[in-house]
Design a protein around this motif. Sequence first.
Motif, PDB file in Angstrom:
ATOM      1  N   ASP A  31       7.199   8.577   5.921  1.00  0.00           N
ATOM      2  CA  ASP A  31       8.488   7.875   5.914  1.00  0.00           C
ATOM      3  C   ASP A  31       8.543   6.766   4.866  1.00  0.00           C
ATOM      4  O   ASP A  31       9.554   6.605   4.169  1.00  0.00           O
ATOM      5  CB  ASP A  31       8.775   7.279   7.296  1.00  0.00           C
ATOM      6  CG  ASP A  31       9.287   8.311   8.292  1.00  0.00           C
ATOM      7  OD1 ASP A  31       9.692   9.410   7.867  1.00  0.00           O
ATOM      8  OD2 ASP A  31       9.280   8.011   9.502  1.00  0.00           O
ATOM      9  N   VAL A  32       7.488   5.962   4.771  1.00  0.00           N
ATOM     10  CA  VAL A  32       7.543   4.842   3.822  1.00  0.00           C
ATOM     11  C   VAL A  32       7.529   5.342   2.383  1.00  0.00           C
ATOM     12  O   VAL A  32       8.082   4.686   1.491  1.00  0.00           O
ATOM     13  CB  VAL A  32       6.404   3.822   4.053  1.00  0.00           C
ATOM     14  CG1 VAL A  32       6.516   3.200   5.420  1.00  0.00           C
ATOM     15  CG2 VAL A  32       5.036   4.446   3.847  1.00  0.00           C
ATOM     16  N   LEU A  33       6.922   6.504   2.146  1.00  0.00           N
ATOM     17  CA  LEU A  33       6.968   7.088   0.811  1.00  0.00           C
ATOM     18  C   LEU A  33       8.323   7.738   0.557  1.00  0.00           C
ATOM     19  O   LEU A  33       8.818   7.767  -0.574  1.00  0.00           O
ATOM     20  CB  LEU A  33       5.847   8.118   0.637  1.00  0.00           C
ATOM     21  CG  LEU A  33       4.417   7.552   0.679  1.00  0.00           C
ATOM     22  CD1 LEU A  33       3.394   8.685   0.622  1.00  0.00           C
ATOM     23  CD2 LEU A  33       4.178   6.570  -0.452  1.00  0.00           C
ATOM     24  N   ASP A  34       8.931   8.241   1.607  1.00  0.00           N
ATOM     25  CA  ASP A  34      10.241   8.887   1.491  1.00  0.00           C
ATOM     26  C   ASP A  34      11.328   7.869   1.159  1.00  0.00           C
ATOM     27  O   ASP A  34      12.183   8.117   0.294  1.00  0.00           O
ATOM     28  CB  ASP A  34      10.563   9.600   2.804  1.00  0.00           C
ATOM     29  CG  ASP A  34      11.922  10.276   2.788  1.00  0.00           C
ATOM     30  OD1 ASP A  34      12.205  11.025   1.835  1.00  0.00           O
ATOM     31  OD2 ASP A  34      12.705  10.060   3.741  1.00  0.00           O
ATOM     32  N   ARG A  35      11.292   6.715   1.836  1.00  0.00           N
ATOM     33  CA  ARG A  35      12.310   5.687   1.614  1.00  0.00           C
ATOM     34  C   ARG A  35      11.628   4.334   1.372  1.00  0.00           C
ATOM     35  O   ARG A  35      11.615   3.455   2.251  1.00  0.00           O
ATOM     36  CB  ARG A  35      13.265   5.613   2.811  1.00  0.00           C
ATOM     37  CG  ARG A  35      14.023   6.909   3.070  1.00  0.00           C
ATOM     38  CD  ARG A  35      15.064   6.762   4.167  1.00  0.00           C
ATOM     39  NE  ARG A  35      16.129   5.840   3.774  1.00  0.00           N
ATOM     40  CZ  ARG A  35      17.189   5.557   4.542  1.00  0.00           C
ATOM     41  NH1 ARG A  35      17.288   6.108   5.733  1.00  0.00           N
ATOM     42  NH2 ARG A  35      18.113   4.703   4.127  1.00  0.00           N
ATOM     43  N   PRO A  36      11.065   4.158   0.197  1.00  0.00           N
ATOM     44  CA  PRO A  36      10.293   2.940  -0.088  1.00  0.00           C
ATOM     45  C   PRO A  36      11.106   1.658   0.009  1.00  0.00           C
ATOM     46  O   PRO A  36      10.549   0.595   0.305  1.00  0.00           O
ATOM     47  CB  PRO A  36       9.779   3.175  -1.513  1.00  0.00           C
ATOM     48  CG  PRO A  36      10.698   4.202  -2.103  1.00  0.00           C
ATOM     49  CD  PRO A  36      11.090   5.077  -0.961  1.00  0.00           C
ATOM     50  N   ALA A  37      12.405   1.729  -0.208  1.00  0.00           N
ATOM     51  CA  ALA A  37      13.225   0.518  -0.163  1.00  0.00           C
ATOM     52  C   ALA A  37      13.191  -0.141   1.215  1.00  0.00           C
ATOM     53  O   ALA A  37      13.453  -1.340   1.338  1.00  0.00           O
ATOM     54  CB  ALA A  37      14.667   0.841  -0.543  1.00  0.00           C
ATOM     55  N   LEU A  38      12.844   0.626   2.248  1.00  0.00           N
ATOM     56  CA  LEU A  38      12.791   0.079   3.602  1.00  0.00           C
ATOM     57  C   LEU A  38      11.446  -0.567   3.911  1.00  0.00           C
ATOM     58  O   LEU A  38      11.252  -1.087   5.014  1.00  0.00           O
ATOM     59  CB  LEU A  38      13.063   1.191   4.627  1.00  0.00           C
ATOM     60  CG  LEU A  38      14.453   1.828   4.573  1.00  0.00           C
ATOM     61  CD1 LEU A  38      14.550   2.968   5.570  1.00  0.00           C
ATOM     62  CD2 LEU A  38      15.535   0.784   4.851  1.00  0.00           C
ATOM     63  N   SER A  39      10.537  -0.535   2.937  1.00  0.00           N
ATOM     64  CA  SER A  39       9.190  -1.058   3.213  1.00  0.00           C
ATOM     65  C   SER A  39       8.682  -2.054   2.183  1.00  0.00           C
ATOM     66  O   SER A  39       7.548  -2.497   2.268  1.00  0.00           O
ATOM     67  CB  SER A  39       8.203   0.117   3.335  1.00  0.00           C
ATOM     68  OG  SER A  39       8.539   0.927   4.440  1.00  0.00           O
ATOM     69  N   GLY A  40       9.477  -2.394   1.203  1.00  0.00           N
ATOM     70  CA  GLY A  40       9.059  -3.416   0.242  1.00  0.00           C
ATOM     71  C   GLY A  40       8.560  -2.826  -1.064  1.00  0.00           C
ATOM     72  O   GLY A  40       8.872  -1.693  -1.422  1.00  0.00           O
ATOM     73  N   SER A  41       7.763  -3.583  -1.777  1.00  0.00           N
ATOM     74  CA  SER A  41       7.265  -3.170  -3.090  1.00  0.00           C
ATOM     75  C   SER A  41       6.205  -2.086  -2.945  1.00  0.00           C
ATOM     76  O   SER A  41       5.670  -1.832  -1.857  1.00  0.00           O
ATOM     77  CB  SER A  41       6.650  -4.372  -3.808  1.00  0.00           C
ATOM     78  OG  SER A  41       5.476  -4.800  -3.116  1.00  0.00           O
ATOM     79  N   TRP A  42       5.864  -1.447  -4.068  1.00  0.00           N
ATOM     80  CA  TRP A  42       4.796  -0.454  -4.042  1.00  0.00           C
ATOM     81  C   TRP A  42       3.461  -1.103  -3.702  1.00  0.00           C
ATOM     82  O   TRP A  42       2.607  -0.491  -3.062  1.00  0.00           O
ATOM     83  CB  TRP A  42       4.720   0.290  -5.376  1.00  0.00           C
ATOM     84  CG  TRP A  42       5.823   1.277  -5.539  1.00  0.00           C
ATOM     85  CD1 TRP A  42       6.843   1.239  -6.442  1.00  0.00           C
ATOM     86  CD2 TRP A  42       6.043   2.438  -4.730  1.00  0.00           C
ATOM     87  NE1 TRP A  42       7.680   2.305  -6.255  1.00  0.00           N
ATOM     88  CE2 TRP A  42       7.213   3.066  -5.217  1.00  0.00           C
ATOM     89  CE3 TRP A  42       5.380   3.007  -3.646  1.00  0.00           C
ATOM     90  CZ2 TRP A  42       7.723   4.237  -4.651  1.00  0.00           C
ATOM     91  CZ3 TRP A  42       5.878   4.171  -3.078  1.00  0.00           C
ATOM     92  CH2 TRP A  42       7.037   4.775  -3.578  1.00  0.00           C
ATOM     93  N   GLU A  43       3.285  -2.337  -4.113  1.00  0.00           N
ATOM     94  CA  GLU A  43       2.060  -3.036  -3.725  1.00  0.00           C
ATOM     95  C   GLU A  43       1.991  -3.158  -2.208  1.00  0.00           C
ATOM     96  O   GLU A  43       0.943  -2.888  -1.599  1.00  0.00           O
ATOM     97  CB  GLU A  43       2.001  -4.435  -4.350  1.00  0.00           C
ATOM     98  CG  GLU A  43       0.782  -5.227  -3.878  1.00  0.00           C
ATOM     99  CD  GLU A  43       0.766  -6.660  -4.377  1.00  0.00           C
ATOM    100  OE1 GLU A  43      -0.255  -7.343  -4.157  1.00  0.00           O
ATOM    101  OE2 GLU A  43       1.760  -7.103  -4.998  1.00  0.00           O
ATOM    102  N   GLU A  44       3.094  -3.563  -1.596  1.00  0.00           N
ATOM    103  CA  GLU A  44       3.131  -3.699  -0.145  1.00  0.00           C
ATOM    104  C   GLU A  44       2.834  -2.367   0.541  1.00  0.00           C
ATOM    105  O   GLU A  44       2.044  -2.295   1.490  1.00  0.00           O
ATOM    106  CB  GLU A  44       4.504  -4.217   0.294  1.00  0.00           C
ATOM    107  CG  GLU A  44       4.708  -4.299   1.795  1.00  0.00           C
ATOM    108  CD  GLU A  44       3.867  -5.367   2.468  1.00  0.00           C
ATOM    109  OE1 GLU A  44       3.589  -5.227   3.677  1.00  0.00           O
ATOM    110  OE2 GLU A  44       3.487  -6.348   1.787  1.00  0.00           O
ATOM    111  N   ILE A  45       3.464  -1.313   0.030  1.00  0.00           N
ATOM    112  CA  ILE A  45       3.270   0.016   0.632  1.00  0.00           C
ATOM    113  C   ILE A  45       1.832   0.471   0.473  1.00  0.00           C
ATOM    114  O   ILE A  45       1.187   0.913   1.430  1.00  0.00           O
ATOM    115  CB  ILE A  45       4.251   1.022  -0.006  1.00  0.00           C
ATOM    116  CG1 ILE A  45       5.691   0.677   0.401  1.00  0.00           C
ATOM    117  CG2 ILE A  45       3.899   2.450   0.397  1.00  0.00           C
ATOM    118  CD1 ILE A  45       6.754   1.464  -0.337  1.00  0.00           C
TER     119      ILE A  45
END
Length: 268
Positions: free
Chosen positions: A160-174
């Motif tokens: 999910d977080v890879l599918d919609r990264p905007a809902l989880s913050g920066s790529w560093e955060e993810i």
Amino acid sequence: MKHETFFRKHPVFTGEEFNDHLASLGKTGPRTRESLLNYHRNTGHVILIRRGLYAVIPIGADTDSYPVDPFLVAAKLTADAVLSYHTALEVHGYAYSIREHLTYSASRPVSPVTFRSHVFRGVRYPQSLCRAEKVDFGVTTVDRAGLEVRVTSLERTLVDVLDRPALSGSWEEIWRSLEAIEFFDLEKVVEYALLLGNATTIAKVGFYLEQHRESLMVEESHLKPLRDHRPRQPHYLDSSNRKSGKVVGDWNLVVPVGLLKRTWGEVL
């Protein structure tokens, strides 16, 4: 005292739950409910979060500062709410940082809710899950203050977080959040990624797994079904933020160089 037992077991509760409690005592009717709720609200024992949703404040505690579990609030905003995306990472204890925005998935999310310092935003279940009647795929429960809270599993959360990264913050955060997780059921990860049916998301999952092949014990049998469903042409890792990057041919993904080299300053 009869109501105190309910309040003790339901630190956050809905009007429907209070109705059920009253019905169990042989008391029914909206006037009974409203008069009791108004009484407890006037005494500061119950506070209103939004229409139909309440939190319990211990007698004598400050109604403005006594902590209310925001995960319980998010979990009760709709009857079918599932804590998801970055919020699921927080619930599982793997988020790199804590956010004041909480996300839940539901069939019909309510409008964004602000309570104290938190903002609660609902998103609809992916259409592919609705069509397949599998909105509960990869949904588990955790205990919060004696209440069961529905949350996406680590496997579903990864996708999910890879599918919609905007809902989880920066790529560093993810990346930092996901890398704190030492084990996934990779069969479930692949199954869910394919169930979503989005070629770009499938490629992102494959790219992440390949990047962590050794630490997660990823085998070719996990990567092949993902690779078979990758985009035919290069797609950006984040279509909403099309920064220049390097094409990773195995997955037809345009990946920011900063992410490949883990120079987070270039990714943010």
